[in-house]
Design an enzyme around this catalytic site. Sequence first.
Site, PDB file in Angstrom:
ATOM      1  N   SER A  28      71.853 128.133  58.700  1.00 35.80           N
ATOM      2  CA  SER A  28      72.892 129.096  58.312  1.00 35.80           C
ATOM      3  C   SER A  28      72.412 130.129  57.304  1.00 35.80           C
ATOM      4  O   SER A  28      72.971 131.224  57.225  1.00 35.80           O
ATOM      5  CB  SER A  28      74.108 128.357  57.738  1.00 35.80           C
ATOM      6  N   ARG A  29      71.388 129.763  56.531  1.00 34.92           N
ATOM      7  CA  ARG A  29      70.956 130.643  55.423  1.00 34.92           C
ATOM      8  C   ARG A  29      69.454 130.526  55.231  1.00 34.92           C
ATOM      9  O   ARG A  29      68.815 129.620  55.745  1.00 34.92           O
ATOM     10  CB  ARG A  29      71.592 130.169  54.103  1.00 34.92           C
ATOM     11  N   VAL A  54      73.299 116.513  57.741  1.00 33.30           N
ATOM     12  CA  VAL A  54      72.095 115.780  58.159  1.00 33.30           C
ATOM     13  C   VAL A  54      71.903 114.476  57.363  1.00 33.30           C
ATOM     14  O   VAL A  54      71.078 113.652  57.732  1.00 33.30           O
ATOM     15  CB  VAL A  54      70.819 116.657  58.087  1.00 33.30           C
ATOM     16  N   ASN A  82      64.456 121.545  58.685  1.00 29.06           N
ATOM     17  CA  ASN A  82      64.406 122.497  57.572  1.00 29.06           C
ATOM     18  C   ASN A  82      65.488 122.250  56.527  1.00 29.06           C
ATOM     19  O   ASN A  82      65.293 122.599  55.362  1.00 29.06           O
ATOM     20  CB  ASN A  82      64.521 123.923  58.132  1.00 29.06           C
ATOM     21  N   SER A 112      57.150 121.229  51.081  1.00 36.64           N
ATOM     22  CA  SER A 112      57.153 122.131  49.925  1.00 36.64           C
ATOM     23  C   SER A 112      55.843 121.970  49.171  1.00 36.64           C
ATOM     24  O   SER A 112      55.255 120.880  49.188  1.00 36.64           O
ATOM     25  CB  SER A 112      58.307 121.777  48.983  1.00 36.64           C
ATOM     26  N   TYR A 150      62.724 115.362  44.654  1.00 32.61           N
ATOM     27  CA  TYR A 150      62.413 116.364  45.687  1.00 32.61           C
ATOM     28  C   TYR A 150      60.945 116.273  46.097  1.00 32.61           C
ATOM     29  O   TYR A 150      60.613 116.269  47.293  1.00 32.61           O
ATOM     30  CB  TYR A 150      62.745 117.738  45.113  1.00 32.61           C
ATOM     31  N   ALA A 191      58.976 113.746  45.810  1.00 30.46           N
ATOM     32  CA  ALA A 191      58.749 112.463  46.500  1.00 30.46           C
ATOM     33  C   ALA A 191      59.148 112.589  47.968  1.00 30.46           C
ATOM     34  O   ALA A 191      58.415 112.155  48.875  1.00 30.46           O
ATOM     35  CB  ALA A 191      59.556 111.354  45.821  1.00 30.46           C
ATOM     36  N   ALA A 192      60.308 113.197  48.223  1.00 30.75           N
ATOM     37  CA  ALA A 192      60.771 113.368  49.610  1.00 30.75           C
ATOM     38  C   ALA A 192      59.812 114.269  50.386  1.00 30.75           C
ATOM     39  O   ALA A 192      59.449 113.976  51.535  1.00 30.75           O
ATOM     40  CB  ALA A 192      62.180 113.978  49.616  1.00 30.75           C
ATOM     41  N   LYS A 193      59.368 115.362  49.764  1.00 32.33           N
ATOM     42  CA  LYS A 193      58.508 116.322  50.463  1.00 32.33           C
ATOM     43  C   LYS A 193      57.111 115.748  50.693  1.00 32.33           C
ATOM     44  O   LYS A 193      56.482 116.024  51.729  1.00 32.33           O
ATOM     45  CB  LYS A 193      58.436 117.632  49.675  1.00 32.33           C
TER      46      LYS A 193
HETATM   47  P1  NAP Z   1      68.934 127.217  51.113  1.00 29.47           P
HETATM   48  O1  NAP Z   1      68.892 128.700  51.053  1.00 29.47           O
HETATM   49  O2  NAP Z   1      69.584 126.461  50.007  1.00 29.47           O
HETATM   50  O3  NAP Z   1      69.569 126.796  52.508  1.00 29.47           O
HETATM   51  C1  NAP Z   1      69.695 125.434  52.805  1.00 29.47           C
HETATM   52  C2  NAP Z   1      70.090 125.276  54.266  1.00 29.47           C
HETATM   53  O4  NAP Z   1      70.188 123.868  54.531  1.00 29.47           O
HETATM   54  C3  NAP Z   1      71.427 125.899  54.557  1.00 29.47           C
HETATM   55  O5  NAP Z   1      71.402 126.387  55.882  1.00 29.47           O
HETATM   56  C4  NAP Z   1      72.371 124.711  54.454  1.00 29.47           C
HETATM   57  O6  NAP Z   1      73.475 124.876  55.319  1.00 29.47           O
HETATM   58  C5  NAP Z   1      71.507 123.582  54.975  1.00 29.47           C
HETATM   59  N1  NAP Z   1      71.902 122.269  54.455  1.00 29.47           N
HETATM   60  C6  NAP Z   1      71.844 121.838  53.178  1.00 29.47           C
HETATM   61  N2  NAP Z   1      72.280 120.586  53.102  1.00 29.47           N
HETATM   62  C7  NAP Z   1      72.628 120.212  54.365  1.00 29.47           C
HETATM   63  C8  NAP Z   1      73.174 119.031  54.921  1.00 29.47           C
HETATM   64  N3  NAP Z   1      73.433 117.958  54.185  1.00 29.47           N
HETATM   65  N4  NAP Z   1      73.412 118.998  56.259  1.00 29.47           N
HETATM   66  C9  NAP Z   1      73.160 120.087  57.029  1.00 29.47           C
HETATM   67  N5  NAP Z   1      72.642 121.228  56.548  1.00 29.47           N
HETATM   68  C10 NAP Z   1      72.397 121.292  55.230  1.00 29.47           C
HETATM   69  O7  NAP Z   1      67.445 126.615  51.213  1.00 29.47           O
HETATM   70  P2  NAP Z   1      66.071 127.329  51.610  1.00 29.47           P
HETATM   71  O8  NAP Z   1      65.471 127.878  50.368  1.00 29.47           O
HETATM   72  O9  NAP Z   1      66.235 128.168  52.785  1.00 29.47           O
HETATM   73  O10 NAP Z   1      65.202 126.028  51.976  1.00 29.47           O
HETATM   74  C11 NAP Z   1      65.025 125.566  53.298  1.00 29.47           C
HETATM   75  C12 NAP Z   1      63.979 124.472  53.286  1.00 29.47           C
HETATM   76  O11 NAP Z   1      62.780 124.964  52.716  1.00 29.47           O
HETATM   77  C13 NAP Z   1      64.373 123.253  52.468  1.00 29.47           C
HETATM   78  O12 NAP Z   1      63.916 122.079  53.080  1.00 29.47           O
HETATM   79  C14 NAP Z   1      63.637 123.474  51.154  1.00 29.47           C
HETATM   80  O13 NAP Z   1      63.384 122.264  50.492  1.00 29.47           O
HETATM   81  C15 NAP Z   1      62.375 124.132  51.652  1.00 29.47           C
HETATM   82  N6  NAP Z   1      61.675 124.908  50.651  1.00 29.47           N
HETATM   83  C16 NAP Z   1      62.236 126.006  50.076  1.00 29.47           C
HETATM   84  C17 NAP Z   1      61.522 126.713  49.112  1.00 29.47           C
HETATM   85  C18 NAP Z   1      62.049 127.955  48.455  1.00 29.47           C
HETATM   86  O14 NAP Z   1      61.375 128.489  47.576  1.00 29.47           O
HETATM   87  N7  NAP Z   1      63.206 128.459  48.818  1.00 29.47           N
HETATM   88  C19 NAP Z   1      60.256 126.267  48.726  1.00 29.47           C
HETATM   89  C20 NAP Z   1      59.724 125.152  49.321  1.00 29.47           C
HETATM   90  C21 NAP Z   1      60.440 124.480  50.276  1.00 29.47           C
HETATM   91  P3  NAP Z   1      75.029 124.823  54.873  1.00 29.47           P
HETATM   92  O15 NAP Z   1      75.108 124.982  53.408  1.00 29.47           O
HETATM   93  O16 NAP Z   1      75.617 125.967  55.644  1.00 29.47           O
HETATM   94  O17 NAP Z   1      75.497 123.492  55.369  1.00 29.47           O
END
Ligand code: NAP
Length: 255
Positions: free
Chosen positions: A23-24, A72, A98, A150, A163, A165-167
């Site tokens: 979604s985002r 999820v 993701n 991550s 976080y 630990a999970a990653k």
């Molecule tokens: P975000 O902007 O916070 O978006 C999170 C997404 O996950 C949203 O689409 C949200 O959807 C969904 N989500 C969260 N909890 C959920 C649940 N329980 N069930 C279903 N959907 C769920 O995060 P992002 O920055 O895009 O990160 C995406 C991935 O990249 C994550 O795994 C994060 O750990 C990883 N990551 C991000 C960064 C960074 O700098 N941003 C760095 C390293 C790794 P809804 O809220 O609409 O349900």
Amino acid sequence: MCHAHSTGDCIIEKRVAIVTGASRGIGRAIAERLAQDGRHVVGVARTEANLADVINAVQAAGGSMEGMACDVGDGVGLAALVEAVAEKHGRLDIVVNNAGITRDGLLLRMSDQDFDEVIQVNLRSAFVTCRAAARPMMRGRWGRIVNVGSVSGLMGNAGQVNYSAAKAALVGMTKSIARELGSKGLTANLIAPGFIETDMTARLPPQVKEAALPSIPLRRFGLPADIAAAVAFITSEEASYITGQVLAVDGGMSM
Ligand code: NAP
């Protein structure tokens, strides 16, 4: 062309990709990019309403996408969703795990609940989808599993014991799956984003962001599209000899 299926559903010839957290942020960019590359994307988020925007954008650009609501963290619901997608389309080719959350805090103050919740949403969900996706992918003798990790899981990060630990666990899981399912034509790889501009990082205080910049050789934060490009490649036909790998997309931060 569309063939009849025993249940009356339509078997589509496009490769079908499930993207969680579509979604985002990063997941949305991945969904848009995979659709642009000719995949049929099934986007997952907690509500269908949250997915309306990205579905409209994908369809307006001529792509193919549908949305399904699922938390999820609910393993039973998530497994049922994966099975339903494979049944409906008669195939499942790509899964991108993701969806992720943070519940940051220092070790001494971190609650069991914040630890467990992050493990459940960021780690167990990927196990559940991979287990459910393996059979339909094996049937097609082709599959691409991508787990979004991550750099925190590779380098550690103060305030992110849960976080990271999970990653980090996703790395071991990805490699084990790659070993188990390689002979069936499936690949499993992990993309490790660095600092990417999304809602997740928008919450960080400005001084934390400023302090991070000098540690990034490319001297900028990443964009969701930077991660989507890596996912597009690793799930493509061209990446058929790449499995069990960790690809950091981080501007050089973790090297
Ligand atoms: P975000 O902007 O916070 O978006 C999170 C997404 O996950 C949203 O689409 C949200 O959807 C969904 N989500 C969260 N909890 C959920 C649940 N329980 N069930 C279903 N959907 C769920 O995060 P992002 O920055 O895009 O990160 C995406 C991935 O990249 C994550 O795994 C994060 O750990 C990883 N990551 C991000 C960064 C960074 O700098 N941003 C760095 C390293 C790794 P809804 O809220 O609409 O349900």
